[in-house]
Scaffold this active site. Structure first.
Site: not given
Lengths: 137, 258
Positions: A37, A107
């Site tokens: 990302c 994440c």
């Protein structure tokens, strides 16, 4: 995709944003990234040399809400722990606490990486610092 | 092992509606269900009947070997040709099974074409076929490092991370300045300069990636796993760097133009 309340809370009110003196022997810095990302996360810890307790932690993350929340939570969790205790933190615990959906698991991985990288950096400094301290005395 | 993986990859796309056709025995997939001639992947070359989908990867679907340099003009032609032949409307008079198969084959055809015509998607797809889990590489590496009590090797090199971080700091500053309507021309210029550098880097990474396509395609059929891995790893590394820089350029453009 809706963010959980906890993610929103950390995102709109992130804890421990900032930086510590990366040149200090008591500070460990971890800089990690997720190519999936394009996120990048810096997490720093300040460790008490006597007790090995993490007394302060700061982070700065460029990325999505989940990445910011994960690192914000990570700084909260490491504070007050010894470095060995902090090494036990797993990304799955972050996923659980923040109710991250599968697409945002990376994440939490990033946050765990950041903790470990910061501790590694600090440990490296201790190894280097020790003989130097002896020599100085 | 490898063929099972390919089968899974294939089934991932059509799982819901091909379970019946995929339960066929190996023999049945080699011959046409209608006339018994040796069949092709999509339809019988002898009687032209649509065939039930079989677990093949996208390269095999188009009759291609797993090479990264491919003639997209030819691929396009083949795509239109197959689209026409497999079009569900053409099978309107066929029995229900055949209609279903043509629908499944058409959807597979579209997925295969979309993936293979784009060189980056093609590379990522091939890497997945080769067992590289692009989305999982961070997680898998973290778990491995944790178990071994070691520090994980970042998939993105530290120098690039440093650069990404610093540029993001500057972008944040410029965003804040812009909000107040007082952007510092020196900072704008500095960021603009870095954007040009990044675009150049992006180009050179793309060029380097092409070199590894050639290298992959040149690997002999009996290449060692070690040799294949080297080229794969290099491509993964280049794709990682490339996507970082692409995102960064996008963010920079947003701030500069915003």
């Amino acid at each position: 995709m809706a963010y959980s309340d906890k993610v929103l809370d950390h995102y709109s009110n992130p804890r421990n944003v900032g930086s510590l003196d990366k040149n200090s022997s008591e500070v460990g810095t971890g800089l990690v990234g997720a190519p999936e990302c394009g996120d990048v996360m810096k997490l720093q810890i300040k460790v008490n040399p006597q007790t090995n307790v993490i007394e302060d932690a700061k982070f700065k993350t460029f990325g999505c809400g989940s990445a910011i929340a994960s690192s914000s939570l990570a700084t909260e969790w490491v504070k007050g722990k010894t470095v060995d205790e902090a090494l036990q933190i797993k990304n799955t615990e972050i996923v659980k606490e923040l109710s991250l959906p599968p697409v945002k698991i990376h994440c939490s991985v990033l946050a765990e990486d950041a903790i470990r990288a910061a501790i590694h950096d600090w440990k490296k400094k201790q190894d280097v610092a020790k003989p130097a301290t002896v020599a100085a005395q | 092992m490898a063929s099972v993986f390919v089968a899974n990859l294939f089934m991932g796309n059509v799982e819901s509606n091909t379970s019946s056709s995929l339960t066929m025995t190996g023999d049945a997939t080699a011959t046409c269900w209608s006339c018994g001639t040796m069949r092709a992947v999509h339809f019988c070359s002898a009687c032209g009947k649509v065939q039930p989908p079989v677990p093949v990867d996208y390269f095999t679907f188009f009759g291609l070997s797993r090479k990264l340099n491919l003639n997209t003009a030819l691929l396009e032609r083949e795509f239109y040709e197959l689209s026409r032949k497999l079009h569900p409307d053409l099978c309107a008079r066929a029995d229900k099974r055949e209609q279903e198969w043509s629908l499944e084959q058409s959807s597979l055809l579209n997925d295969a074409y979309r993936t293979l015509k784009d060189p980056i998607k093609r590379t990522e797809y091939l890497l997945r076929l080769e067992g590289v889990e692009l989305e999982e590489q961070s997680k898998a590496a973290t778990e491995k490092a944790r178990a071994a009590g070691e520090i994980k090797k970042q998939v993105v090199p530290p120098d690039l991370l440093e650069e990404v971080f610093e540029l993001n700091m500057q972008l944040e500053e410029l965003r804040a300045q812009k909000k107040l309507g007082e952007d510092d021309p020196a900072l704008v210029e500095e960021i603009g300069r870095q954007k040009l550098e990044l675009e150049e880097k992006y180009e050179s990474l793309s060029e380097e990636l092409k070199k590894y396509w050639d290298e992959w395609d040149r690997l002999p059929g009996n290449a060692t796993e070690e040799g294949r891995r080297k080229v794969r790893d290099k491509m993964v590394d280049l794709l990682n760097r490339r996507s970082y820089i692409r995102n960064l350029v996008r963010d920079v453009s947003e701030v500069l133009e915003g």
